[in-house]
Design a protein around this motif. Structure first.
Motif, PDB file in Angstrom:
ATOM      1  N   ILE A  39       7.439 115.237   3.098  1.00 23.42           N
ATOM      2  CA  ILE A  39       6.618 114.053   3.360  1.00 23.42           C
ATOM      3  C   ILE A  39       6.437 113.270   2.061  1.00 23.42           C
ATOM      4  O   ILE A  39       6.044 113.849   1.040  1.00 23.42           O
ATOM      5  CB  ILE A  39       5.223 114.455   3.875  1.00 23.42           C
ATOM      6  CG1 ILE A  39       5.342 115.287   5.149  1.00 23.42           C
ATOM      7  CG2 ILE A  39       4.352 113.228   4.091  1.00 23.42           C
ATOM      8  CD1 ILE A  39       4.030 115.948   5.556  1.00 23.42           C
ATOM      9  N   LEU A  40       6.719 111.982   2.134  1.00 22.71           N
ATOM     10  CA  LEU A  40       6.417 111.102   1.007  1.00 22.71           C
ATOM     11  C   LEU A  40       5.428 110.053   1.492  1.00 22.71           C
ATOM     12  O   LEU A  40       5.701 109.339   2.463  1.00 22.71           O
ATOM     13  CB  LEU A  40       7.691 110.434   0.493  1.00 22.71           C
ATOM     14  CG  LEU A  40       8.771 111.383  -0.039  1.00 22.71           C
ATOM     15  CD1 LEU A  40      10.035 110.605  -0.381  1.00 22.71           C
ATOM     16  CD2 LEU A  40       8.275 112.153  -1.244  1.00 22.71           C
ATOM     17  N   VAL A  41       4.275 109.983   0.865  1.00 23.45           N
ATOM     18  CA  VAL A  41       3.257 109.013   1.254  1.00 23.45           C
ATOM     19  C   VAL A  41       3.054 108.024   0.120  1.00 23.45           C
ATOM     20  O   VAL A  41       2.806 108.431  -1.018  1.00 23.45           O
ATOM     21  CB  VAL A  41       1.906 109.697   1.566  1.00 23.45           C
ATOM     22  CG1 VAL A  41       0.851 108.662   1.946  1.00 23.45           C
ATOM     23  CG2 VAL A  41       2.055 110.720   2.679  1.00 23.45           C
ATOM     24  N   ASP A  42       3.164 106.754   0.441  1.00 24.55           N
ATOM     25  CA  ASP A  42       2.866 105.720  -0.549  1.00 24.55           C
ATOM     26  C   ASP A  42       1.369 105.459  -0.511  1.00 24.55           C
ATOM     27  O   ASP A  42       0.865 104.717   0.333  1.00 24.55           O
ATOM     28  CB  ASP A  42       3.660 104.443  -0.220  1.00 24.55           C
ATOM     29  CG  ASP A  42       3.502 103.401  -1.314  1.00 24.55           C
ATOM     30  OD1 ASP A  42       2.524 103.484  -2.090  1.00 24.55           O
ATOM     31  OD2 ASP A  42       4.355 102.494  -1.383  1.00 24.55           O
ATOM     32  N   ARG A  43       0.679 106.092  -1.450  1.00 23.08           N
ATOM     33  CA  ARG A  43      -0.792 105.993  -1.451  1.00 23.08           C
ATOM     34  C   ARG A  43      -1.259 104.575  -1.757  1.00 23.08           C
ATOM     35  O   ARG A  43      -2.399 104.206  -1.464  1.00 23.08           O
ATOM     36  CB  ARG A  43      -1.389 106.963  -2.487  1.00 23.08           C
ATOM     37  CG  ARG A  43      -1.217 108.443  -2.141  1.00 23.08           C
ATOM     38  CD  ARG A  43      -2.082 108.863  -0.961  1.00 23.08           C
ATOM     39  NE  ARG A  43      -3.485 108.573  -1.134  1.00 23.08           N
ATOM     40  CZ  ARG A  43      -4.392 109.453  -1.557  1.00 23.08           C
ATOM     41  NH1 ARG A  43      -4.034 110.667  -1.880  1.00 23.08           N
ATOM     42  NH2 ARG A  43      -5.664 109.111  -1.657  1.00 23.08           N
ATOM     43  N   SER A  44      -0.381 103.757  -2.340  1.00 23.79           N
ATOM     44  CA  SER A  44      -0.800 102.397  -2.689  1.00 23.79           C
ATOM     45  C   SER A  44      -0.914 101.507  -1.454  1.00 23.79           C
ATOM     46  O   SER A  44      -1.570 100.467  -1.495  1.00 23.79           O
ATOM     47  CB  SER A  44       0.177 101.775  -3.693  1.00 23.79           C
ATOM     48  OG  SER A  44       1.417 101.481  -3.080  1.00 23.79           O
ATOM     49  N   ILE A  45      -0.275 101.926  -0.328  1.00 21.47           N
ATOM     50  CA  ILE A  45      -0.395 101.115   0.897  1.00 21.47           C
ATOM     51  C   ILE A  45      -1.089 101.859   2.031  1.00 21.47           C
ATOM     52  O   ILE A  45      -1.403 101.255   3.047  1.00 21.47           O
ATOM     53  CB  ILE A  45       0.978 100.577   1.374  1.00 21.47           C
ATOM     54  CG1 ILE A  45       1.964 101.704   1.622  1.00 21.47           C
ATOM     55  CG2 ILE A  45       1.532  99.578   0.387  1.00 21.47           C
ATOM     56  CD1 ILE A  45       3.285 101.207   2.212  1.00 21.47           C
ATOM     57  N   ASN A  70      -4.329 109.697   3.716  1.00 20.24           N
ATOM     58  CA  ASN A  70      -3.341 110.768   3.814  1.00 20.24           C
ATOM     59  C   ASN A  70      -3.111 111.414   2.435  1.00 20.24           C
ATOM     60  O   ASN A  70      -2.754 110.738   1.475  1.00 20.24           O
ATOM     61  CB  ASN A  70      -2.029 110.169   4.345  1.00 20.24           C
ATOM     62  CG  ASN A  70      -1.024 111.219   4.729  1.00 20.24           C
ATOM     63  OD1 ASN A  70      -0.903 112.246   4.084  1.00 20.24           O
ATOM     64  ND2 ASN A  70      -0.295 110.939   5.793  1.00 20.24           N
ATOM     65  N   ILE A  71      -3.298 112.735   2.364  1.00 21.31           N
ATOM     66  CA  ILE A  71      -3.103 113.457   1.091  1.00 21.31           C
ATOM     67  C   ILE A  71      -1.960 114.468   1.199  1.00 21.31           C
ATOM     68  O   ILE A  71      -1.957 115.490   0.517  1.00 21.31           O
ATOM     69  CB  ILE A  71      -4.399 114.168   0.641  1.00 21.31           C
ATOM     70  CG1 ILE A  71      -4.965 115.054   1.761  1.00 21.31           C
ATOM     71  CG2 ILE A  71      -5.436 113.154   0.189  1.00 21.31           C
ATOM     72  CD1 ILE A  71      -6.108 115.962   1.292  1.00 21.31           C
ATOM     73  N   SER A  72      -0.985 114.161   2.063  1.00 17.35           N
ATOM     74  CA  SER A  72       0.116 115.105   2.308  1.00 17.35           C
ATOM     75  C   SER A  72       1.369 114.798   1.507  1.00 17.35           C
ATOM     76  O   SER A  72       2.416 115.398   1.765  1.00 17.35           O
ATOM     77  CB  SER A  72       0.455 115.103   3.802  1.00 17.35           C
ATOM     78  OG  SER A  72      -0.689 115.390   4.559  1.00 17.35           O
TER      79      SER A  72
END
Ligand code: SF4
Length: 65
Positions: A3-9, A32-34
């Motif tokens: 999982i790749l989460v773009d925390r900026s969006i 989301n912190i995954s």
């Protein structure tokens, strides 16, 4: 699958965790912190469903380990 989460969006809608409760973890504000987590094969379909409903398209899934 990873999982790749773009925390900026990521905007904290929590839709991902509704569709993927076994895959996506949220912080206390619903973000989301995954990011960087590996998805067990049994939950890959769930991961795809959660990713698909993200209104911000903040989740990317990579195939392989
Ligand atoms: S649905 Fe998308 S924007 Fe909402 S918490 Fe999940 S990753 Fe973030």
């Amino acid at each position: 699958m990873k999982i790749l989460v773009d925390r900026s969006i990521c905007s904290g809608h929590a839709m991902c965790a509704l569709k993927g409760p076994n895959v996506y973890k949220l912080d206390e504000d619903g973000f989301n912190i995954s990011d960087g987590q590996t998805v067990p094969p049994a939950f890959e379909e769930e991961a795809r469903r959660g990713s698909a409903v993200c209104p911000e398209q903040a989740i990317r899934l990579t195939e392989g380990d």
